[in-house]
Scaffold this motif. Structure first.
Motif, PDB file in Angstrom:
ATOM      1  N   LEU A 175       0.823  -1.212   0.000  1.00 19.74           N
ATOM      2  CA  LEU A 175       0.000   0.000   0.000  1.00 19.74           C
ATOM      3  C   LEU A 175       0.857   1.263   0.000  1.00 19.74           C
ATOM      4  O   LEU A 175       0.438   2.298  -0.532  1.00 19.74           O
ATOM      5  CB  LEU A 175      -0.942  -0.020   1.202  1.00 19.74           C
ATOM      6  CG  LEU A 175      -2.026  -1.110   1.121  1.00 19.74           C
ATOM      7  CD1 LEU A 175      -2.846  -1.156   2.408  1.00 19.74           C
ATOM      8  CD2 LEU A 175      -2.943  -0.867  -0.080  1.00 19.74           C
ATOM      9  N   GLY A 176       2.055   1.197   0.574  1.00 17.40           N
ATOM     10  CA  GLY A 176       2.969   2.334   0.495  1.00 17.40           C
ATOM     11  C   GLY A 176       3.359   2.619  -0.946  1.00 17.40           C
ATOM     12  O   GLY A 176       3.363   3.775  -1.392  1.00 17.40           O
ATOM     13  N   SER A 177       3.672   1.560  -1.681  1.00 17.89           N
ATOM     14  CA  SER A 177       4.010   1.714  -3.096  1.00 17.89           C
ATOM     15  C   SER A 177       2.812   2.202  -3.902  1.00 17.89           C
ATOM     16  O   SER A 177       2.931   3.111  -4.739  1.00 17.89           O
ATOM     17  CB  SER A 177       4.500   0.372  -3.657  1.00 17.89           C
ATOM     18  OG  SER A 177       4.725   0.454  -5.048  1.00 17.89           O
ATOM     19  N   MET A 178       1.646   1.630  -3.642  1.00 15.45           N
ATOM     20  CA  MET A 178       0.445   2.029  -4.365  1.00 15.45           C
ATOM     21  C   MET A 178       0.070   3.483  -4.074  1.00 15.45           C
ATOM     22  O   MET A 178      -0.371   4.213  -4.966  1.00 15.45           O
ATOM     23  CB  MET A 178      -0.715   1.107  -3.995  1.00 15.45           C
ATOM     24  CG  MET A 178      -0.562  -0.326  -4.491  1.00 15.45           C
ATOM     25  SD  MET A 178      -0.539  -0.458  -6.290  1.00 15.45           S
ATOM     26  CE  MET A 178      -2.244  -0.063  -6.683  1.00 15.45           C
ATOM     27  N   SER A 179       0.255   3.915  -2.837  1.00 17.52           N
ATOM     28  CA  SER A 179      -0.073   5.300  -2.495  1.00 17.52           C
ATOM     29  C   SER A 179       0.855   6.281  -3.211  1.00 17.52           C
ATOM     30  O   SER A 179       0.449   7.399  -3.549  1.00 17.52           O
ATOM     31  CB  SER A 179       0.003   5.510  -0.979  1.00 17.52           C
ATOM     32  OG  SER A 179       1.327   5.396  -0.502  1.00 17.52           O
ATOM     33  N   THR A 180       2.090   5.854  -3.450  1.00 16.03           N
ATOM     34  CA  THR A 180       3.011   6.685  -4.226  1.00 16.03           C
ATOM     35  C   THR A 180       2.486   6.873  -5.639  1.00 16.03           C
ATOM     36  O   THR A 180       2.476   7.989  -6.180  1.00 16.03           O
ATOM     37  CB  THR A 180       4.407   6.047  -4.265  1.00 16.03           C
ATOM     38  OG1 THR A 180       4.941   5.992  -2.937  1.00 16.03           O
ATOM     39  CG2 THR A 180       5.358   6.840  -5.143  1.00 16.03           C
ATOM     40  N   TYR A 181       2.017   5.785  -6.235  1.00 14.41           N
ATOM     41  CA  TYR A 181       1.522   5.886  -7.613  1.00 14.41           C
ATOM     42  C   TYR A 181       0.214   6.674  -7.674  1.00 14.41           C
ATOM     43  O   TYR A 181      -0.032   7.425  -8.627  1.00 14.41           O
ATOM     44  CB  TYR A 181       1.428   4.483  -8.215  1.00 14.41           C
ATOM     45  CG  TYR A 181       0.063   3.968  -8.586  1.00 14.41           C
ATOM     46  CD1 TYR A 181      -0.512   4.298  -9.820  1.00 14.41           C
ATOM     47  CD2 TYR A 181      -0.642   3.107  -7.740  1.00 14.41           C
ATOM     48  CE1 TYR A 181      -1.752   3.799 -10.180  1.00 14.41           C
ATOM     49  CE2 TYR A 181      -1.880   2.609  -8.096  1.00 14.41           C
ATOM     50  CZ  TYR A 181      -2.440   2.951  -9.325  1.00 14.41           C
ATOM     51  OH  TYR A 181      -3.659   2.458  -9.679  1.00 14.41           O
ATOM     52  N   VAL A 182      -0.635   6.555  -6.651  1.00 17.76           N
ATOM     53  CA  VAL A 182      -1.875   7.337  -6.612  1.00 17.76           C
ATOM     54  C   VAL A 182      -1.537   8.833  -6.525  1.00 17.76           C
ATOM     55  O   VAL A 182      -2.125   9.672  -7.215  1.00 17.76           O
ATOM     56  CB  VAL A 182      -2.760   6.905  -5.428  1.00 17.76           C
ATOM     57  CG1 VAL A 182      -3.917   7.883  -5.239  1.00 17.76           C
ATOM     58  CG2 VAL A 182      -3.300   5.494  -5.656  1.00 17.76           C
ATOM     59  N   THR A 183      -0.570   9.161  -5.664  1.00 20.16           N
ATOM     60  CA  THR A 183      -0.153  10.558  -5.519  1.00 20.16           C
ATOM     61  C   THR A 183       0.412  11.107  -6.820  1.00 20.16           C
ATOM     62  O   THR A 183       0.078  12.228  -7.250  1.00 20.16           O
ATOM     63  CB  THR A 183       0.901  10.687  -4.400  1.00 20.16           C
ATOM     64  OG1 THR A 183       0.364  10.179  -3.184  1.00 20.16           O
ATOM     65  CG2 THR A 183       1.321  12.144  -4.209  1.00 20.16           C
ATOM     66  N   THR A 184       1.267  10.315  -7.470  1.00 20.68           N
ATOM     67  CA  THR A 184       1.831  10.746  -8.747  1.00 20.68           C
ATOM     68  C   THR A 184       0.744  10.982  -9.786  1.00 20.68           C
ATOM     69  O   THR A 184       0.801  11.940 -10.567  1.00 20.68           O
ATOM     70  CB  THR A 184       2.830   9.699  -9.271  1.00 20.68           C
ATOM     71  OG1 THR A 184       3.887   9.538  -8.332  1.00 20.68           O
ATOM     72  CG2 THR A 184       3.427  10.129 -10.607  1.00 20.68           C
ATOM     73  N   SER A 185      -0.266  10.118  -9.794  1.00 25.07           N
ATOM     74  CA  SER A 185      -1.366  10.267 -10.747  1.00 25.07           C
ATOM     75  C   SER A 185      -2.101  11.588 -10.539  1.00 25.07           C
ATOM     76  O   SER A 185      -2.446  12.283 -11.501  1.00 25.07           O
ATOM     77  CB  SER A 185      -2.342   9.098 -10.613  1.00 25.07           C
ATOM     78  OG  SER A 185      -1.721   7.879 -10.963  1.00 25.07           O
TER      79      SER A 185
END
Length: 237
Positions: A168-178
């Motif tokens: 979820l830490g990795s996924m939250s990074t990608y959500v933020t970048t999006s």
């Protein structure tokens, strides 16, 4: 002997060609948004500097873990896979440091890592440095830290908590970048939210399996670190 085994395993894992990362490239953000993300990241970097200074002064063993965390972030996030135009997908490596030396230390480590990558590897950029630090070194580590605490509060095994924290830490990074990209390039008809959903849908193809892989790798590395008595910050109090 265990330390040598840990180093060897880390090098083998980190050399895997399937790994990748998520940096917005140079010049892709307008000057306004570049400045906004620098301003938002700056307070966290200052707090991170103070946290690292305390570790360096008062915890000799912590310095080794700090160095390992920085190297882990550098290698994992440097191996990139092209994704959304103007960005890329990859592992982040920030959960290891967030759970062993604390999420407060990661913004400065991330800044150093991203600066070297932009200058030496043409990965990311100086104008987008603030945005990349915010998504990868601020949002991701704090999400991972609190996910770990939440799952451990349910009496789950460490390996399960670490896996979901890293995932979820990795996924939250990608959500933020999006959303960072969506703010800079809103869709003409559906606006910022619609643009973010478009970026998310493209990112998901590469980032979901990579985030699963990051969860597995991080759980293995932290398990090995526990064998040499490196505590997790979330359970050491």
């Amino acid at each position: 002997m265990k330390q040598k085994l840990l180093l060897l395993l880390s090098l083998v894992v980190l050399s895997a060609p399937t790994a990748s990362a998520m940096h917005i490239m140079e010049g892709y953000l307008s000057p306004t948004w570049a400045i906004v993300w620098y301003v938002l990241s700056l307070p966290f970097i200052i707090l991170s500097f103070n946290a690292i200074r305390k570790i360096v002064k008062g915890n000799p063993r912590g310095k080794i873990t700090l160095a390992l965390s920085g190297a882990f972030i550098f290698i994992l996030s440097a191996l990139k896979l092209p994704s959304v135009t103007g960005s890329s997908s990859h592992l982040t490596g920030t959960t290891l440091g967030a759970l062993t030396v604390g999420p407060r230390t990661i913004p400065l480590l991330g800044l150093i890592v991203l600066l070297f990558q932009s200058l030496l590897l043409a990965h990311g950029g100086l104008t987008t440095l603030g945005a990349n630090v915010f998504s990868m070194a601020i949002v991701g580590p704090w999400v991972a830290y609190y996910v770990f605490k939440l799952i451990k509060g349910l009496n789950a095994p460490n390996s399960i908590a670490i896996f979901f924290a890293a995932f979820l830490g990795s996924m939250s990074t990608y959500v933020t970048t999006s959303f960072q990209l969506a703010l800079a390039y809103p869709d003409p008809s559906s606006g910022i939210f619609g643009s973010a959903m478009q970026f998310l849908s493209v990112f998901a193809v590469t980032q979901v399996p990579l985030s699963i892989l990051e969860g597995i790798i991080t759980a293995i590395i932290i398990r090995l670190l526990s064998d040499v008595k490196v505590p997790l910050v979330s359970t050491s109090k």
